[in-house]
Design an enzyme around this catalytic site. Structure first.
Site, PDB file in Angstrom:
ATOM      1  N   CYS A 100       0.842  -1.195   0.000  1.00 51.66           N
ATOM      2  CA  CYS A 100       0.000   0.000   0.000  1.00 51.66           C
ATOM      3  C   CYS A 100       0.879   1.247   0.000  1.00 51.66           C
ATOM      4  O   CYS A 100       1.988   1.244   0.529  1.00 51.66           O
ATOM      5  CB  CYS A 100      -0.908  -0.004   1.229  1.00 51.66           C
ATOM      6  SG  CYS A 100      -2.044   1.409   1.252  1.00 51.66           S
ATOM      7  N   ASP A 131       0.376   3.807   1.659  1.00 50.67           N
ATOM      8  CA  ASP A 131       0.282   4.444   2.984  1.00 50.67           C
ATOM      9  C   ASP A 131       1.674   4.830   3.504  1.00 50.67           C
ATOM     10  O   ASP A 131       2.593   3.998   3.507  1.00 50.67           O
ATOM     11  CB  ASP A 131      -0.393   3.445   3.948  1.00 50.67           C
ATOM     12  CG  ASP A 131      -0.815   4.095   5.251  1.00 50.67           C
ATOM     13  OD1 ASP A 131       0.046   4.703   5.919  1.00 50.67           O
ATOM     14  OD2 ASP A 131      -2.003   3.981   5.616  1.00 50.67           O
ATOM     15  N   ARG A 151       2.759   5.126   6.297  1.00 47.55           N
ATOM     16  CA  ARG A 151       3.204   4.420   7.503  1.00 47.55           C
ATOM     17  C   ARG A 151       3.747   3.023   7.203  1.00 47.55           C
ATOM     18  O   ARG A 151       4.139   2.304   8.112  1.00 47.55           O
ATOM     19  CB  ARG A 151       2.028   4.318   8.497  1.00 47.55           C
ATOM     20  CG  ARG A 151       1.529   5.674   8.950  1.00 47.55           C
ATOM     21  CD  ARG A 151       0.179   5.557   9.613  1.00 47.55           C
ATOM     22  NE  ARG A 151      -0.853   5.068   8.692  1.00 47.55           N
ATOM     23  CZ  ARG A 151      -2.116   4.827   9.046  1.00 47.55           C
ATOM     24  NH1 ARG A 151      -2.491   5.013  10.294  1.00 47.55           N
ATOM     25  NH2 ARG A 151      -2.990   4.414   8.156  1.00 47.55           N
ATOM     26  N   HIS A 210      -1.919  -4.133   4.916  1.00 52.19           N
ATOM     27  CA  HIS A 210      -1.701  -3.687   6.295  1.00 52.19           C
ATOM     28  C   HIS A 210      -3.044  -3.476   6.984  1.00 52.19           C
ATOM     29  O   HIS A 210      -4.033  -3.104   6.353  1.00 52.19           O
ATOM     30  CB  HIS A 210      -0.833  -2.414   6.346  1.00 52.19           C
ATOM     31  CG  HIS A 210      -1.501  -1.181   5.825  1.00 52.19           C
ATOM     32  ND1 HIS A 210      -2.049  -0.228   6.645  1.00 52.19           N
ATOM     33  CD2 HIS A 210      -1.730  -0.749   4.564  1.00 52.19           C
ATOM     34  CE1 HIS A 210      -2.561   0.740   5.906  1.00 52.19           C
ATOM     35  NE2 HIS A 210      -2.390   0.450   4.633  1.00 52.19           N
ATOM     36  N   CYS A 244      -5.964  -0.239   6.883  1.00 53.43           N
ATOM     37  CA  CYS A 244      -5.802   0.370   5.552  1.00 53.43           C
ATOM     38  C   CYS A 244      -7.027   1.234   5.217  1.00 53.43           C
ATOM     39  O   CYS A 244      -8.167   0.750   5.210  1.00 53.43           O
ATOM     40  CB  CYS A 244      -5.625  -0.728   4.503  1.00 53.43           C
ATOM     41  SG  CYS A 244      -5.338  -0.067   2.847  1.00 53.43           S
TER      42      CYS A 244
HETATM   43 CO    CO Z   1      -3.441   1.141   3.027  1.00 47.48          CO
END
Ligand code: CO
Length: 226
Positions: free
Chosen positions: A42, A44, A46, A98, A101
């Site tokens: 992803c 993301d 993080r 993750h 998400c």
């Molecule tokens: Co995500």
């Protein structure tokens, strides 16, 4: 908050430090890359791929998009898979979802966010396919965590069914496809137990992962990962 200016000065400091600690590092890397793994994860912020597995530059070939979707008509992810498999000859493809998400959560809530709704459509289809495991009587966080796991699993299956991976297996290339999930709350990656090395293994391995997830979900109540 980190500004672009700070990022540039951080980069200068990092490049200088690496050159001092490992003389010739960048010169060697500039010659060629030989990663053994393709990471599909992803976007993301993080879940920075190289960082969470402590990989150095050159060790991981990475493709990231919102909610680690592997679409059969997405030239971006398909090209990354083709380049990784046919040119770099990676031995492993890791599909890494993750918990928590946002993309998966939006698909589960059927939120209307605009253009991205189209991107998240395949995750809505996964939710419908597994609707018996996502009963609305369950807490949202529980359903969300389950769909994050199911999404990583189903996207890994899409990798296995891609023409590039099918062709690689047909010609006998050593290539494994795995599904993992990363927990934001403690930085740990959990192996979902899918490790496919041929088309033949796929149906049984997929069913086994689903059974294992079911047992895990029916097991003693544990705080859900976030
Ligand atoms: Co995500």
């Amino acid at each position: 908050m980190t500004s672009p200016h700070e990022l540039l000065s951080n980069n200068q400091r990092w490049a200088t430090r690496v050159s001092i600690q490992q003389p010739g590092f960048f010169e060697r890397l500039a010659e060629q890359q030989q990663p053994t793994c393709l990471w599909i994860g992803c976007a993301d912020s993080r879940v920075p791929a190289s960082c969470v597995v402590d990989a150095k530059p050159g060790e991981l070939f990475v493709h990231r998009n919102i909610a680690n979707v592997v679409g059969h008509t997405d030239l971006g992810v398909l090209s990354s898979i083709q380049f990784a498999v046919e040119v770099l000859k990676v031995s492993h493809i890791l599909v890494v979802g993750h918990y928590g998400c946002g993309g998966v959560g939006a698909a589960l809530k059927q939120s209307r966010l605009g253009l991205i709704d189209n991107w998240l459509c395949p995750i809505g289809e996964i939710a419908r396919k597994h609707q018996c495991k996502l009963d609305p009587s369950l807490e949202f966080d529980t359903r969300h965590a389950r769909l994050c796991e199911l999404n990583a699993l189903e996207q890994a299956v899409n990798v296995c069914r891609s023409s590039v991976v099918q062709a690689a297996w047909d010609r006998g290339q050593e290539l494994g496809v795995r599904a993992w999930i990363y927990a934001l709350k403690d930085g740990h990656i959990h192996d979902l137990g899918l490790d496919i090395r041929s088309t033949r293994q796929l149906p049984t391995a997929y069913e086994n992962v689903l059974k294992r997830l079911d047992r895990q979900w029916q097991g003693p109540a544990e705080p859900m990962p976030v």
